[in-house]
Design a protein around this motif. Structure first.
Motif, PDB file in Angstrom:
ATOM      1  N   THR A  11       0.825  -1.213   0.000  1.00 17.32           N
ATOM      2  CA  THR A  11       0.000   0.000   0.000  1.00 17.32           C
ATOM      3  C   THR A  11       0.856   1.259   0.000  1.00 17.32           C
ATOM      4  OG1 THR A  11      -0.217  -0.110   2.397  1.00 17.32           O
ATOM      5  CG2 THR A  11      -1.969  -1.093   1.094  1.00 17.32           C
ATOM      6  N   TYR A  12       1.977   1.222   0.723  1.00 12.21           N
ATOM      7  CA  TYR A  12       2.867   2.386   0.738  1.00 12.21           C
ATOM      8  C   TYR A  12       3.521   2.591  -0.620  1.00 12.21           C
ATOM      9  CZ  TYR A  12       2.327   1.851   5.766  1.00 12.21           C
ATOM     10  OH  TYR A  12       1.810   1.725   7.020  1.00 12.21           O
ATOM     11  N   ASP A  15       0.925   3.909  -2.990  1.00 11.54           N
ATOM     12  CA  ASP A  15       0.621   5.316  -2.711  1.00 11.54           C
ATOM     13  C   ASP A  15       1.690   6.240  -3.271  1.00 11.54           C
ATOM     14  OD1 ASP A  15      -1.750   4.707  -1.486  1.00 11.54           O
ATOM     15  OD2 ASP A  15      -0.955   4.829   0.558  1.00 11.54           O
ATOM     16  N   GLU A  45      -8.016   7.095  -3.192  1.00 10.66           N
ATOM     17  CA  GLU A  45      -7.149   7.568  -2.114  1.00 10.66           C
ATOM     18  C   GLU A  45      -7.939   8.276  -1.013  1.00 10.66           C
ATOM     19  OE1 GLU A  45      -3.902   6.744  -1.975  1.00 10.66           O
ATOM     20  OE2 GLU A  45      -4.256   5.641  -3.825  1.00 10.66           O
ATOM     21  N   LEU A  46      -8.698   9.308  -1.374  1.00 13.96           N
ATOM     22  CA  LEU A  46      -9.403  10.097  -0.358  1.00 13.96           C
ATOM     23  C   LEU A  46     -10.502   9.291   0.324  1.00 13.96           C
ATOM     24  CD1 LEU A  46      -9.684  12.876   0.977  1.00 13.96           C
ATOM     25  CD2 LEU A  46     -11.333  13.448  -0.788  1.00 13.96           C
ATOM     26  N   THR A  47     -11.370   8.682  -0.466  1.00 12.92           N
ATOM     27  CA  THR A  47     -12.425   7.883   0.160  1.00 12.92           C
ATOM     28  C   THR A  47     -11.858   6.636   0.824  1.00 12.92           C
ATOM     29  OG1 THR A  47     -12.923   6.720  -1.899  1.00 12.92           O
ATOM     30  CG2 THR A  47     -14.240   8.668  -1.404  1.00 12.92           C
ATOM     31  N   GLY A  48     -10.723   6.142   0.313  1.00 18.29           N
ATOM     32  CA  GLY A  48     -10.065   5.013   0.963  1.00 18.29           C
ATOM     33  C   GLY A  48      -9.572   5.375   2.356  1.00 18.29           C
ATOM     34  N   LEU A  49      -9.006   6.569   2.490  1.00 16.06           N
ATOM     35  CA  LEU A  49      -8.577   7.029   3.819  1.00 16.06           C
ATOM     36  C   LEU A  49      -9.763   7.212   4.755  1.00 16.06           C
ATOM     37  CD1 LEU A  49      -5.817   9.639   2.929  1.00 16.06           C
ATOM     38  CD2 LEU A  49      -5.505   7.457   4.098  1.00 16.06           C
ATOM     39  N   ILE A  50     -10.821   7.811   4.239  1.00 16.89           N
ATOM     40  CA  ILE A  50     -12.017   8.017   5.068  1.00 16.89           C
ATOM     41  C   ILE A  50     -12.599   6.674   5.485  1.00 16.89           C
ATOM     42  CG2 ILE A  50     -14.399   8.876   5.035  1.00 16.89           C
ATOM     43  CD1 ILE A  50     -13.363  11.123   3.172  1.00 16.89           C
ATOM     44  N   LYS A  52     -11.059   3.705   5.647  1.00 14.34           N
ATOM     45  CA  LYS A  52     -10.174   2.964   6.536  1.00 14.34           C
ATOM     46  C   LYS A  52     -10.192   3.530   7.958  1.00 14.34           C
ATOM     47  CE  LYS A  52      -5.790   3.174   5.614  1.00 14.34           C
ATOM     48  NZ  LYS A  52      -4.428   2.979   5.122  1.00 14.34           N
ATOM     49  N   ASN A  53     -10.298   4.838   8.096  1.00 14.06           N
ATOM     50  CA  ASN A  53     -10.201   5.454   9.416  1.00 14.06           C
ATOM     51  C   ASN A  53     -11.533   5.633  10.125  1.00 14.06           C
ATOM     52  OD1 ASN A  53      -7.388   5.706   9.296  1.00 14.06           O
ATOM     53  ND2 ASN A  53      -7.577   7.557   8.070  1.00 14.06           N
TER      54      ASN A  53
END
Length: 190
Positions: A11-12, A15, A45-50, A52-53
């Protein structure tokens, strides 16, 4: 490359590649490149962060398929197919095709419990790497073409496109449209 797909650092690594490729597409790309890059950054990316968190929960599983990921994959598929059909480039067809493969993985997982989680993960993750490769190649070809020939159009123009009837417009019958075309063709022949 297969080790990278199975690595805990996948994932890193992805990214970093995403930021580099999408950043290049946003800086130097034309409209199709920018739409593809922006949709990648927003939906993955953005919705993935939202997700995941803040959202992730086992309650969103439908038949072993993550409904949120399947929905975002479907929305991106629709956007990229539209871009692929109208862009004056060929590589968006490959990107949309890879997204169709990822979307098909969600459907297959939902229909059959026999699909292993590793195969499901591979069918979702691997197309993303190819999409990034195609986007990077498309941006570099766009930059080279622009240097060699100058500005060129981003979108294909469709001749004799059927105009959609919008609400409030008067609708005409097919026979009226055909007879009008015959009159125009006869006037052009004179």
């Amino acid at each position: 490359m297969l080790e990278l797909l199975a690595s805990e650092y996948r994932t890193y690594a992805q990214d970093i590649v995403v930021i580099a490729v999408c950043g290049a597409a946003l800086l130097w790309g034309g409209a199709p490149e920018r739409i593809i890059a922006a949709s990648w950054l927003i939906f993955f990316e953005l919705t993935g962060l939202i997700y995941k968190n803040f959202i992730r929960s086992e309650g969103y599983q439908l038949q072993g398929v993550d409904a949120f990921l399947a929905t975002t994959d479907f929305l991106v598929l629709v956007i990229w197919v539209i871009v692929a059909l109208y862009a004056n480039r060929n590589y968006p067809l490959w990107i949309a095709g890879m997204q169709l493969l990822a979307m098909t993985a969600h459907l297959a997982r939902g229909m059959s419990e026999a699909i292993s989680p590793i195969a499901y993960l591979f069918l979702i993750v691997a197309p993303g790497w190819f999409q990034l490769i195609f986007l990077a190649a498309g941006v570099s070809r766009h930059v080279m073409r622009k240097r060699k020939y100058g500005e060129y159009r981003s979108w294909r123009y469709v001749r004799n496109a059927v105009k959609l009837d919008l609400p409030g417009e008067r609708k005409k019958s097919w026979s009226a449209l055909l007879s009008k075309r015959k009159v125009v063709a006869q006037d052009e022949a004179r």
